[in-house]
Design a protein around this motif. Structure first.
Motif, short mmCIF file in Angstrom:
data_model
loop_
_atom_site.label_atom_id
_atom_site.label_comp_id
_atom_site.label_asym_id
_atom_site.label_seq_id
_atom_site.Cartn_x
_atom_site.Cartn_y
_atom_site.Cartn_z
N SER A 215 0.83 -1.21 0.00
CA SER A 215 0.00 0.00 0.00
C SER A 215 0.86 1.25 0.00
O SER A 215 1.97 1.28 0.53
CB SER A 215 -0.94 0.01 1.22
OG SER A 215 -0.19 0.04 2.42
N LEU A 216 0.30 2.27 -0.61
CA LEU A 216 0.89 3.61 -0.62
C LEU A 216 -0.21 4.61 -0.33
O LEU A 216 -1.27 4.58 -0.97
CB LEU A 216 1.52 3.92 -1.98
CG LEU A 216 1.84 5.40 -2.26
CD1 LEU A 216 2.95 5.88 -1.35
CD2 LEU A 216 2.19 5.63 -3.72
N TYR A 236 -4.43 10.32 -1.00
CA TYR A 236 -4.48 9.38 -2.12
C TYR A 236 -4.05 8.01 -1.61
O TYR A 236 -3.11 7.90 -0.81
CB TYR A 236 -3.54 9.82 -3.24
CG TYR A 236 -3.30 8.77 -4.30
CD1 TYR A 236 -4.23 8.54 -5.31
CD2 TYR A 236 -2.14 8.00 -4.27
CE1 TYR A 236 -4.00 7.57 -6.27
CE2 TYR A 236 -1.90 7.02 -5.24
CZ TYR A 236 -2.84 6.81 -6.23
OH TYR A 236 -2.62 5.84 -7.18
N TYR A 237 -4.74 6.96 -2.04
CA TYR A 237 -4.36 5.62 -1.62
C TYR A 237 -4.27 4.69 -2.83
O TYR A 237 -5.00 4.85 -3.82
CB TYR A 237 -5.36 5.05 -0.60
CG TYR A 237 -6.78 4.93 -1.11
CD1 TYR A 237 -7.23 3.80 -1.78
CD2 TYR A 237 -7.69 5.97 -0.90
CE1 TYR A 237 -8.54 3.70 -2.23
CE2 TYR A 237 -9.00 5.88 -1.35
CZ TYR A 237 -9.42 4.74 -2.01
OH TYR A 237 -10.71 4.66 -2.48
N ASP A 238 -3.35 3.74 -2.75
CA ASP A 238 -3.14 2.75 -3.80
C ASP A 238 -2.78 1.44 -3.11
O ASP A 238 -1.75 1.34 -2.44
CB ASP A 238 -2.02 3.18 -4.75
CG ASP A 238 -1.91 2.29 -5.98
OD1 ASP A 238 -2.29 1.11 -5.89
OD2 ASP A 238 -1.45 2.77 -7.02
N THR A 295 -6.84 -1.47 -5.92
CA THR A 295 -7.75 -0.33 -5.78
C THR A 295 -6.96 0.93 -5.53
O THR A 295 -5.86 0.90 -4.96
CB THR A 295 -8.77 -0.55 -4.64
OG1 THR A 295 -9.74 0.50 -4.65
CG2 THR A 295 -8.08 -0.58 -3.29
N SER A 296 -7.51 2.05 -5.95
CA SER A 296 -6.91 3.35 -5.70
C SER A 296 -8.02 4.39 -5.65
O SER A 296 -9.11 4.19 -6.21
CB SER A 296 -5.88 3.72 -6.78
OG SER A 296 -6.49 3.84 -8.05
N GLY A 297 -7.73 5.48 -4.98
CA GLY A 297 -8.74 6.52 -4.87
C GLY A 297 -8.24 7.69 -4.07
O GLY A 297 -7.08 7.75 -3.64
N VAL A 298 -9.13 8.65 -3.85
CA VAL A 298 -8.82 9.86 -3.09
C VAL A 298 -9.89 10.03 -2.03
O VAL A 298 -11.09 9.95 -2.31
CB VAL A 298 -8.78 11.11 -4.00
CG1 VAL A 298 -8.54 12.36 -3.17
CG2 VAL A 298 -7.70 10.96 -5.06
N GLU A 299 -9.45 10.26 -0.79
CA GLU A 299 -10.35 10.52 0.32
C GLU A 299 -10.20 11.96 0.79
O GLU A 299 -9.08 12.51 0.82
CB GLU A 299 -10.07 9.58 1.49
CG GLU A 299 -10.47 8.14 1.21
CD GLU A 299 -10.32 7.25 2.43
OE1 GLU A 299 -9.61 7.68 3.38
OE2 GLU A 299 -10.89 6.16 2.44
#
Length: 460
Positions: A215-216, A236-238, A295-299
């Motif tokens: 994870s990043l 941001y998460y990946d 999965t990736s996205g922005v919170e």
């Protein structure tokens, strides 16, 4: 009398236990080593856990005299020893160009009795050039060991409805099927007798290994001094998961036996019994380390609190906004076949956008809260490159949905609080078919409608 003859009361008893023992030591290096930003902080510890799970059923359930398949008793247990260490290095602090620069690191070794020894770690960075603004980032590797059900559940009989991939109606669905079905000795033009359910045997897999994830995450935190009470975070998460544990169903086992490009897949073909007419009699299934997820996205989270005295009003207001933008969500049912990608972004249960907004008014011991939830428009069909087309399903989409909740709490005393509220104030519910999805995706929707609740909380 007829009802008594064909029915019976059944009893199931479940027992779960956990025993935990551990200790933690924390200290810093202020007595002998200091960095510019301060002393190095260190935490280390050890933990031992033992977990058991037991399910006992009555003789009716075990004997197969009722309509369900015979279900045996089940029992499983494991223990794990954990050792961990965490270190925080405050490299810089209070400088013109670096209000804070800190590096954190953590390591954990877990030795499972049923899954072996695994390592997890992370490294994090916090950098604040000024007091009002900071950047944070973390990289790491995490693990999840198989649970008791996945590893130890007993083999149990069952039934499944299947479409034989070697049937003449299905053999053209994959370019490798014809050759592989012929290698099984199934003749061309084969018409399978698959309009009735087949027998299955499924259970836990003691050879499972832990899932692993890389994870990043990276983001910012802004707390402007010129707007007291405001904080804003964007991250941001990946995340990539390998060797994910899945329960492979009978249809997937049949398909994977004959859909492999390099010929028959012995790992799956060995789980299938065919009779003299080449029809499927039995499929053995269970849990495998087979899947992968990306999965990736922005919170986003924004919070603001203000005292209403500036407006000559009593009390205070608290606002909180939490949102998520899903960039990608990909599932590979079998990670050794990356071309068979299942894109889930935008499908029911995994909308592209979600957010929650709440506004709370607090006056002494009384608080009143309004909560709004938003779920973006979602597809009811498979949006994968090889999935369905919108024309195959009606309706093809579930429209975006807002729901609203209203609640109030009053602190009667230090240890007594009473609450009252209304969930889904405007009785907004999604189309009825969402409740029959079967994959749990309906959980993000309110499928009950408007209801009133009350509670009393007492602490001792």
């Amino acid at each position: 009398e007829a009802e008594d003859w064909v029915s019976a009361d059944t009893v199931r008893e479940d027992k779960i236990t956990k025993e935990v023992m551990g200790g933690t030591l924390t200290f810093d290096t202020s007595e002998f080593v200091n960095l510019q930003g301060g002393a190095i902080g260190i935490a280390m510890g050890y933990e031992y856990r033992e977990e058991t799970s037991e399910t006992l059923t009555d003789e009716f359930t075990k004997s197969d005299v009722l309509t369900g398949a015979a279900t045996p008793d089940s029992f499983g247990d494991y223990h794990v020893s954990d050792f961990f260490v965490e270190v925080s290095f405050p490299l810089l602090a209070g400088l013109e160009f670096a209000e804070e620069l800190t590096i954190d690191a953590a390591y954990r070794n877990s030795d499972y009795s049923h899954a072996g020894s695994v390592d997890a770690w992370k490294v994090g960075l916090i950098y604040a050039p000024i007091k009002d603004f900071r950047v944070r980032a973390t990289i790491g590797e995490a693990v999840r060991a198989p649970n008791i059900d996945e590893a130890f559940s007993p083999l149990s009989p069952g039934f499944a409805n299947i479409n034989d991939p070697c049937d003449a109606d299905n053999i053209g669905d994959d370019p490798d099927r014809a050759a592989n079905c012929a290698a099984l000795g199934i003749p061309a033009g084969f018409q399978a007798n698959d309009n009735v359910s087949i027998d299955t045997v499924s259970g836990g897999n003691p050879d499972l290994t832990p899932e692993k994830s890389d994870s990043l995450t990276a983001g910012i935190v802004w707390t402007p001094s010129f707007i007291e009470g405001l904080s804003l975070t964007v991250d941001y998460y990946d995340i990539e998961i390998e060797d994910a544990i899945i329960e492979v169903d009978a249809q997937d086992i049949l398909d994977n036996c004959v859909d492999a490009t390099a010929g028959l897949d012995p790992a799956f073909c060995s789980q299938i019994d065919r009779n003299a007419n080449n029809d499927v009699d039995l499929v053995r299934s269970g849990f495998l380390n087979a899947a992968a997820f990306n999965t990736s996205g922005v919170e986003l989270q924004a919070r603001y609190s203000t005292d209403l005295a500036a407006f000559d009003l009593p009390g205070e207001m608290n606002f909180n906004l939490i949102g998520n933008k899903l960039i990608s969500l990909e599932r590979f049912e079998f990670q050794n076949r990356p071309e068979e990608i299942n894109v889930e972004k935008g499908e029911i249960g995994d909308p592209e956008f979600q957010f929650r907004f709440s506004a709370e008014y607090v006056l002494d011991d009384l608080s009143v809260r309004w909560l709004t939830r938003f779920t973006d428009r979602s597809a009811t069909f498979d949006v994968s490159p090889t999935g369905d087309s919108p024309e195959d399903t009606a309706p093809a989409f579930v429209g975006s949905i807002f729901t609203h909740d209203l609640s109030a709490n009053y602190h009667v005393s230090d240890n007594v609080t009473v609450g009252l509220g209304v969930r889904n104030v405007f009785d907004k519910i999604p189309p009825a078919f969402i409740t029959s999805d079967g994959d749990g995706n309906e959980a993000i929707y309110d499928v009950v409608g408007r209801r009133i609740f009350g509670n009393v909380r007492v602490t001792f």
